[in-house]
Design a protein around this motif. Structure first.
Motif, mmCIF file in Angstrom:
data_model
loop_
_atom_site.group_PDB
_atom_site.id
_atom_site.type_symbol
_atom_site.label_atom_id
_atom_site.label_comp_id
_atom_site.label_asym_id
_atom_site.label_seq_id
_atom_site.Cartn_x
_atom_site.Cartn_y
_atom_site.Cartn_z
ATOM 1 N N ARG A 99 0.813 -1.220 0.000
ATOM 2 C CA ARG A 99 0.000 0.000 0.000
ATOM 3 C C ARG A 99 0.842 1.263 0.000
ATOM 4 N NH1 ARG A 99 -3.901 1.757 5.056
ATOM 5 N NH2 ARG A 99 -4.274 3.905 4.388
ATOM 6 N N GLY A 100 1.838 1.309 0.856
ATOM 7 C CA GLY A 100 2.733 2.462 0.903
ATOM 8 C C GLY A 100 4.053 2.123 0.237
ATOM 9 N N VAL A 101 5.135 2.133 1.026
ATOM 10 C CA VAL A 101 6.460 1.720 0.534
ATOM 11 C C VAL A 101 6.965 0.613 1.436
ATOM 12 C CG1 VAL A 101 8.847 2.419 0.163
ATOM 13 C CG2 VAL A 101 7.004 3.979 -0.443
ATOM 14 N N ARG A 102 7.414 -0.461 0.826
ATOM 15 C CA ARG A 102 8.030 -1.567 1.578
ATOM 16 C C ARG A 102 9.348 -1.919 0.904
ATOM 17 N NH1 ARG A 102 8.263 -7.348 2.317
ATOM 18 N NH2 ARG A 102 8.197 -7.811 4.575
ATOM 19 N N ALA A 103 10.435 -1.640 1.611
ATOM 20 C CA ALA A 103 11.780 -1.934 1.106
ATOM 21 C C ALA A 103 12.349 -3.109 1.871
ATOM 22 C CB ALA A 103 12.682 -0.714 1.269
ATOM 23 N N THR A 104 12.943 -4.056 1.161
ATOM 24 C CA THR A 104 13.512 -5.227 1.798
ATOM 25 C C THR A 104 14.933 -5.465 1.317
ATOM 26 O OG1 THR A 104 12.639 -6.725 0.096
ATOM 27 C CG2 THR A 104 11.269 -6.351 2.045
ATOM 28 N N LEU A 105 15.704 -6.094 2.180
ATOM 29 C CA LEU A 105 17.081 -6.474 1.843
ATOM 30 C C LEU A 105 17.360 -7.818 2.482
ATOM 31 C CD1 LEU A 105 20.318 -4.481 1.715
ATOM 32 C CD2 LEU A 105 20.177 -6.337 3.376
ATOM 33 N N ARG A 106 17.931 -8.720 1.719
ATOM 34 C CA ARG A 106 18.284 -10.041 2.199
ATOM 35 C C ARG A 106 19.785 -10.253 1.975
ATOM 36 N NH1 ARG A 106 15.150 -14.788 2.784
ATOM 37 N NH2 ARG A 106 13.396 -13.653 1.852
ATOM 38 N N ALA A 107 20.490 -10.708 3.031
ATOM 39 C CA ALA A 107 21.935 -10.893 2.901
ATOM 40 C C ALA A 107 22.402 -11.967 3.883
ATOM 41 C CB ALA A 107 22.676 -9.589 3.160
ATOM 42 N N GLU A 108 23.640 -12.412 3.686
ATOM 43 C CA GLU A 108 24.215 -13.415 4.560
ATOM 44 C C GLU A 108 24.515 -12.818 5.934
ATOM 45 O OE1 GLU A 108 24.616 -16.587 3.801
ATOM 46 O OE2 GLU A 108 23.970 -16.361 1.708
ATOM 47 N N VAL A 109 24.264 -13.624 6.973
ATOM 48 C CA VAL A 109 24.596 -13.180 8.324
ATOM 49 C C VAL A 109 26.095 -13.084 8.484
ATOM 50 C CG1 VAL A 109 24.495 -13.812 10.773
ATOM 51 C CG2 VAL A 109 22.473 -14.109 9.324
#
Length: 241
Positions: free
Chosen positions: A230-240
């Motif tokens: 609906r608004g803004v959803r930013a995601t980031l996926r990375a190695e721990v």
């Protein structure tokens, strides 16, 4: 006197020498391990002091930037310096965490992001324009350089949401950090505001967008935006690790 053989006393003497040599080696090993522990303790104390001084220096730089921003009459220039101050604070928070922790090589991201979000909430929320910042984070530990990168990304994304998501009034910004089953972490920053423009042209100077991209690249990842949100959803996926 009965003897067990002509070489008995030679073998007995060799056995005594071996026992003595083993005892000397064990004592030397114990001394070396004690010296190593003492050296490690000194190095950790020194590194803690370095982080303490870096945090203090960054705090001083932040104060100078704040004073300079307060002396400006140009709103755009003042806003740019205030953004710079928040970026400096995000990095300083990491070093504050390091010199107050027993682990000088990694940062507890739940504690770090908690302090960071509190600072951002204090900056952006007011009686006229209240901003509710919510954080849900698992106690994931990241190496110092990765923690700095993630902290800068969170600072930029939350700042953008506070600036642009709710032009007409109050609103909520949510930050979540969780660990996945495949040894990665997932960061999400979202709001329920007006959303991004169709052309996704960066607002302001565009420096924040460049910083987000650069910090994500340092984590060998990218920041993705959910267009269906609906608004803004930013995601980031990375190695721990």
């Amino acid at each position: 006197m009965k003897t067990v053989g002509e070489e008995f006393f030679e073998l007995l003497d060799a056995a005594f020498e071996q026992v003595g040599a083993r005892s000397v080696l064990q004592q030397a090993k114990a001394v070396a391990e004690a010296d190593l522990r003492a050296t490690n303790a000194r190095l950790e104390a020194l590194l803690g002091e370095v982080n303490h001084r870096v945090a203090n220096s960054l705090q001083l730089v932040s104060a100078m930037v704040s004073l300079q921003a307060g002396a400006l009459t140009d709103p755009a220039a003042r806003e740019a310096l205030e953004d710079t101050q928040r970026r400096i604070q995000a990095i300083a928070q990491v070093h504050r965490r390091l010199y107050t922790s027993n682990d000088v090589e990694s940062v507890d991201m739940r504690e770090y992001l908690g302090a960071l979000v509190d600072e951002l909430a204090e900056t952006w929320s007011s009686e006229a324009l209240p901003r509710a910042l919510r954080l849900v984070a698992e106690p994931i530990r990241l190496a110092t350089d990765r923690a700095v990168s993630l902290g800068v990304i969170v600072t930029e994304l939350v700042t953008n949401a506070c600036k642009y998501a709710y032009p007409a009034g109050s609103g909520e910004v949510r930050v979540t950090l969780s660990q996945t089953d495949d040894g990665q972490f997932l960061l999400a920053v979202e709001d329920d505001g007006c959303g991004m423009p169709a052309d996704a042209t960066p607002r302001g100077t565009g420096l924040g967008t460049k910083l987000i991209r650069a910090m994500a690249q340092s984590l060998h990842s990218i920041v993705e935006y959910d267009r269906a949100h609906r608004g803004v959803r930013a995601t980031l996926r990375a190695e721990v690790r």
